[in-house]
Design a protein around this motif. Structure first.
Motif, PDB file in Angstrom:
ATOM      1  N   GLY A   1       0.819  -1.212   0.000  1.00 13.12           N
ATOM      2  CA  GLY A   1       0.000   0.000   0.000  1.00 13.12           C
ATOM      3  C   GLY A   1       0.852   1.261   0.000  1.00 13.12           C
ATOM      4  N   TRP A   2       1.897   1.263   0.808  1.00 10.39           N
ATOM      5  CA  TRP A   2       2.813   2.402   0.850  1.00 10.39           C
ATOM      6  C   TRP A   2       3.566   2.532  -0.465  1.00 10.39           C
ATOM      7  CZ3 TRP A   2       8.182   1.464   0.681  1.00 10.39           C
ATOM      8  CH2 TRP A   2       8.970   2.610   0.784  1.00 10.39           C
ATOM      9  N   SER A   3       4.099   1.419  -0.948  1.00 10.04           N
ATOM     10  CA  SER A   3       4.929   1.423  -2.148  1.00 10.04           C
ATOM     11  C   SER A   3       4.148   1.827  -3.397  1.00 10.04           C
ATOM     12  CB  SER A   3       5.554   0.043  -2.359  1.00 10.04           C
ATOM     13  OG  SER A   3       6.274  -0.008  -3.566  1.00 10.04           O
ATOM     14  N   ASP A   4       2.885   1.428  -3.477  1.00 10.00           N
ATOM     15  CA  ASP A   4       2.083   1.762  -4.662  1.00 10.00           C
ATOM     16  C   ASP A   4       2.043   3.265  -4.910  1.00 10.00           C
ATOM     17  OD1 ASP A   4       1.511  -0.888  -5.157  1.00 10.00           O
ATOM     18  OD2 ASP A   4      -0.561  -0.793  -4.424  1.00 10.00           O
ATOM     19  N   LYS A   5       2.058   4.033  -3.843  1.00 10.15           N
ATOM     20  CA  LYS A   5       1.982   5.486  -3.976  1.00 10.15           C
ATOM     21  C   LYS A   5       3.357   6.157  -3.923  1.00 10.15           C
ATOM     22  CE  LYS A   5      -1.176   7.956  -1.722  1.00 10.15           C
ATOM     23  NZ  LYS A   5      -1.838   8.649  -0.596  1.00 10.15           N
ATOM     24  N   GLU A   6       4.261   5.660  -3.068  1.00 10.85           N
ATOM     25  CA  GLU A   6       5.470   6.419  -2.756  1.00 10.85           C
ATOM     26  C   GLU A   6       6.795   5.784  -3.178  1.00 10.85           C
ATOM     27  OE1 GLU A   6       5.496   7.977   1.243  1.00 10.85           O
ATOM     28  OE2 GLU A   6       3.307   7.885   1.335  1.00 10.85           O
ATOM     29  N   PHE A   7       6.787   4.529  -3.645  1.00  7.00           N
ATOM     30  CA  PHE A   7       8.073   3.886  -3.932  1.00  7.00           C
ATOM     31  C   PHE A   7       8.055   3.293  -5.340  1.00  7.00           C
ATOM     32  CE2 PHE A   7      11.837   1.326  -2.614  1.00  7.00           C
ATOM     33  CZ  PHE A   7      12.547   2.331  -1.993  1.00  7.00           C
ATOM     34  N   ILE A   8       7.675   2.042  -5.502  1.00  3.23           N
ATOM     35  CA  ILE A   8       7.658   1.426  -6.828  1.00  3.23           C
ATOM     36  C   ILE A   8       6.627   2.121  -7.717  1.00  3.23           C
ATOM     37  CG2 ILE A   8       7.249  -0.690  -8.150  1.00  3.23           C
ATOM     38  CD1 ILE A   8       9.863  -0.742  -6.521  1.00  3.23           C
ATOM     39  N   GLY A   9       5.445   2.368  -7.206  1.00  7.39           N
ATOM     40  CA  GLY A   9       4.393   3.034  -7.978  1.00  7.39           C
ATOM     41  C   GLY A   9       4.746   4.450  -8.387  1.00  7.39           C
ATOM     42  N   ALA A  10       5.678   5.068  -7.676  1.00  5.87           N
ATOM     43  CA  ALA A  10       6.132   6.429  -8.010  1.00  5.87           C
ATOM     44  C   ALA A  10       7.329   6.391  -8.954  1.00  5.87           C
ATOM     45  CB  ALA A  10       6.492   7.184  -6.734  1.00  5.87           C
ATOM     46  N   LYS A  11       7.634   5.206  -9.492  1.00  6.12           N
ATOM     47  CA  LYS A  11       8.748   5.030 -10.445  1.00  6.12           C
ATOM     48  C   LYS A  11      10.076   5.503  -9.858  1.00  6.12           C
ATOM     49  CE  LYS A  11       6.024   3.466 -13.650  1.00  6.12           C
ATOM     50  NZ  LYS A  11       5.702   2.071 -13.509  1.00  6.12           N
ATOM     51  N   GLY A  12      10.282   5.180  -8.583  1.00 10.82           N
ATOM     52  CA  GLY A  12      11.493   5.614  -7.897  1.00 10.82           C
ATOM     53  C   GLY A  12      12.744   4.889  -8.359  1.00 10.82           C
ATOM     54  N   THR A  13      13.852   5.610  -8.297  1.00 11.82           N
ATOM     55  CA  THR A  13      15.162   5.023  -8.574  1.00 11.82           C
ATOM     56  C   THR A  13      16.145   5.481  -7.502  1.00 11.82           C
ATOM     57  OG1 THR A  13      15.811   6.816 -10.051  1.00 11.82           O
ATOM     58  CG2 THR A  13      14.841   4.866 -11.074  1.00 11.82           C
ATOM     59  N   MET A  14      17.054   4.568  -7.163  1.00  9.66           N
ATOM     60  CA  MET A  14      18.095   4.836  -6.171  1.00  9.66           C
ATOM     61  C   MET A  14      19.444   4.827  -6.863  1.00  9.66           C
ATOM     62  SD  MET A  14      16.846   2.122  -3.249  1.00  9.66           S
ATOM     63  CE  MET A  14      18.100   2.568  -2.064  1.00  9.66           C
TER      64      MET A  14
END
Length: 109
Positions: A50-63
């Motif tokens: 639920g968190w990731s869908d909005k703020e991590f993977i779902g936000a197309k994040g890259t490190m």
């Protein structure tokens, strides 16, 4: 990713995140895995998703790792985080058990 030496399973986790692989991201955690994002704690697969869908993977994040070190039994990665949700230098601290993550803590880098 840069040529910084990052231990497993953290290196594989970062590659999975950068591919935006949701299933691989979720499978990187133990069943009771935990994400602590600036004090907001998400326990278990459903909460992490639920968190990731909005703020991590779902936000197309890259490190993009800049520094890696060990501290208090954790692997700490200072990385430039870029996403559709938030951007900036971040501190990712990881605890693992075997090949799986038990906890990821995110703070200001």
């Amino acid at each position: 990713m840069t040529d910084i030496s990052i231990p497993q399973p953290i290196a594989s986790f970062i590659e999975t995140v950068n591919r935006h692989d949701e299933e691989g991201f979720l499978n990187a955690f133990t069943p009771s895995g935990e994400v602590d994002d600036w004090g907001r704690v998400f326990l278990g697969r459903d909460a992490i998703k639920g968190w990731s869908d909005k703020e991590f993977i779902g936000a197309k994040g890259t490190m993009t790792p800049e520094r890696v070190f060990e501290e208090n039994g954790e692997v700490v990665v200072i990385a430039d985080w870029r996403s559709n949700h938030a951007n900036g230098l971040s501190r990712f601290a990881f605890r693992s058990e075997g090949d799986l993550l038990t906890k990821m803590t995110i703070r200001e880098g």
